[in-house]
Design an enzyme around this catalytic site. Structure first.
Site, PDB file in Angstrom:
ATOM      1  N   CYS A  13      -1.068  11.268  -6.668  1.00 54.61           N
ATOM      2  CA  CYS A  13      -1.480  12.343  -5.898  1.00 54.61           C
ATOM      3  C   CYS A  13      -1.777  14.001  -6.107  1.00 54.61           C
ATOM      4  O   CYS A  13      -1.341  14.029  -7.211  1.00 54.61           O
ATOM      5  CB  CYS A  13       0.394  11.543  -4.756  1.00 54.61           C
ATOM      6  N   LYS A  24       0.656  -1.543   0.106  1.00 52.57           N
ATOM      7  CA  LYS A  24       0.013   0.096   0.237  1.00 52.57           C
ATOM      8  C   LYS A  24       1.234   1.121   0.209  1.00 52.57           C
ATOM      9  O   LYS A  24       2.287   1.204   0.254  1.00 52.57           O
ATOM     10  CB  LYS A  24      -0.547  -0.175   1.284  1.00 52.57           C
ATOM     11  N   GLY A  29      -5.850  -6.427  -7.823  1.00 52.14           N
ATOM     12  CA  GLY A  29      -5.861  -5.177  -7.060  1.00 52.14           C
ATOM     13  C   GLY A  29      -7.438  -5.261  -6.289  1.00 52.14           C
ATOM     14  O   GLY A  29      -7.763  -6.381  -5.394  1.00 52.14           O
ATOM     15  N   THR A  30      -8.601  -4.783  -7.546  1.00 51.58           N
ATOM     16  CA  THR A  30      -9.915  -5.297  -6.411  1.00 51.58           C
ATOM     17  C   THR A  30     -10.299  -6.742  -6.104  1.00 51.58           C
ATOM     18  O   THR A  30     -10.644  -6.885  -5.434  1.00 51.58           O
ATOM     19  CB  THR A  30     -10.661  -4.265  -7.345  1.00 51.58           C
ATOM     20  N   ASN A  60       4.925   1.068  -3.057  1.00 55.11           N
ATOM     21  CA  ASN A  60       4.274   2.575  -3.898  1.00 55.11           C
ATOM     22  C   ASN A  60       4.608   3.457  -2.933  1.00 55.11           C
ATOM     23  O   ASN A  60       4.603   3.740  -1.442  1.00 55.11           O
ATOM     24  CB  ASN A  60       2.872   2.282  -3.655  1.00 55.11           C
TER      25      ASN A  60
END
Length: 300
Positions: A131, A47, A266-267, A101
């Site tokens: 970001c 994460k 991911g999801t 990350n």
């Protein structure tokens, strides 16, 4: 008799036992390890981590939607110090390369977290340029080729590990951003990050997420991701990590055929905790059934 297939890949200098990684944002090493052996993956992307702890966004910050989900977690994380003291020692027990990350609100913050993680066992950095840049009025670093290049160049100067840059799809021409970060020194590129989405609560007539908008991910975004990987492959020479809606081994194979050198799940892992290793086995089965002996043959 089933044929022997070789799933190993070289990704920006890292030798991976297979091309499947966890996507940042959905991966918790401790939680995932209760469901499968993390060592079976090609790599793990942890994460987002920042130099200092981030609070994240107000709740509610998750909403389901047809074909996927919306999230506005806001990169909540305990900061690099906690990451080094807690996350990395846990992951060291597994035979799997760790990719960190990196998050930041400014070029200085990105460089600070990079320097904090330089002397750890992390094998590669993934720069999250989705970001918001606080110094430029909150515009995402990744939406402007000049800003994307500037942050990539600055981090590349201080990084002691290979640098992968994660691209946002919320742009008119993702190939322009990809070329800019490649020219600025990126060793690899990952795409796509989440699309921007929103849902309205029919009772209150207000957005379901406290943040208003959120990142849209899941199977519904896959055709967008495939199109972008295909386009970026023709624009850059560096390795590509493809992600966006991968649920099965066949989804992963589609990304590899589109030009990705590795993939991230991911999801799918939020719906089914074993999804990342299921995708590894799904790629193996697809290759066996279709006569591909290695990943290069699949991509050819």
């Amino acid at each position: 008799m089933s044929m022997k297939v070789d799933l190993s890949v070289n990704f920006a200098g890292l030798t991976l036992k297979n091309p499947v990684m966890t996507a940042s944002g959905t991966f918790s090493a401790k939680a995932s390890s209760e469901f499968y052996d993390i060592s079976r993956l090609g790599a793990v992307i942890t994460k987002g981590v920042a130099a200092q702890p981030w609070m994240g966004n107000p709740t509610p910050r998750i909403a389901e939607t047809y074909g996927g989900m919306l999230n506005a977690v806001g990169l909540q994380n305990p900061g690099a110090k906690a990451y080094i003291e807690e996350e990395l020692p846990f992951l060291a027990k597994y035979d799997v390369p760790v990719i960190a990350n990196l998050a930041g609100h400014s070029v200085e913050e990105y460089c600070a977290v990079t320097e904090m993680l330089n002397d750890t066992d992390v094998k590669m950095f993934e720069l999250n340029i989705s970001c918001p840049n606080v110094k430029e009025g909150g515009i995402g670093f990744g939406t402007d080729p000049r800003m994307a290049a500037a942050v990539t160049e600055a981090v590349k100067k201080v990084a002691k590990k290979p640098l992968m840059v994660k691209l946002t799809p919320n742009v008119t021409d993702i190939t322009a951003i990809a070329k800019a970060v490649e020219d600025a020194g990126a060793d690899a590129i990952s795409l796509i990050n989440t699309l921007l989405g929103m849902r309205i609560d029919l009772r209150t007539k207000k957005p379901l997420l406290a943040n208003g908008t959120g990142g849209f991910s899941g199977p519904a975004v896959k055709p967008v991701a495939i199109r972008m990987v295909y386009g970026v492959r023709r624009a850059v020479k560096v390795p590509i990590l493809g992600l966006g809606g991968i649920m099965t081994g066949e989804d992963a194979a589609e990304f590899l055929m589109a030009g990705a050198d590795a993939v991230a799940v991911g999801t799918a892992a939020l719906v089914n905790p074993t999804a990342p290793v299921d995708v590894v086995e799904g790629i193996r089965t697809f290759m066996e059934q279709n006569g591909y002996s290695n990943i290069a043959a699949l991509k050819a």
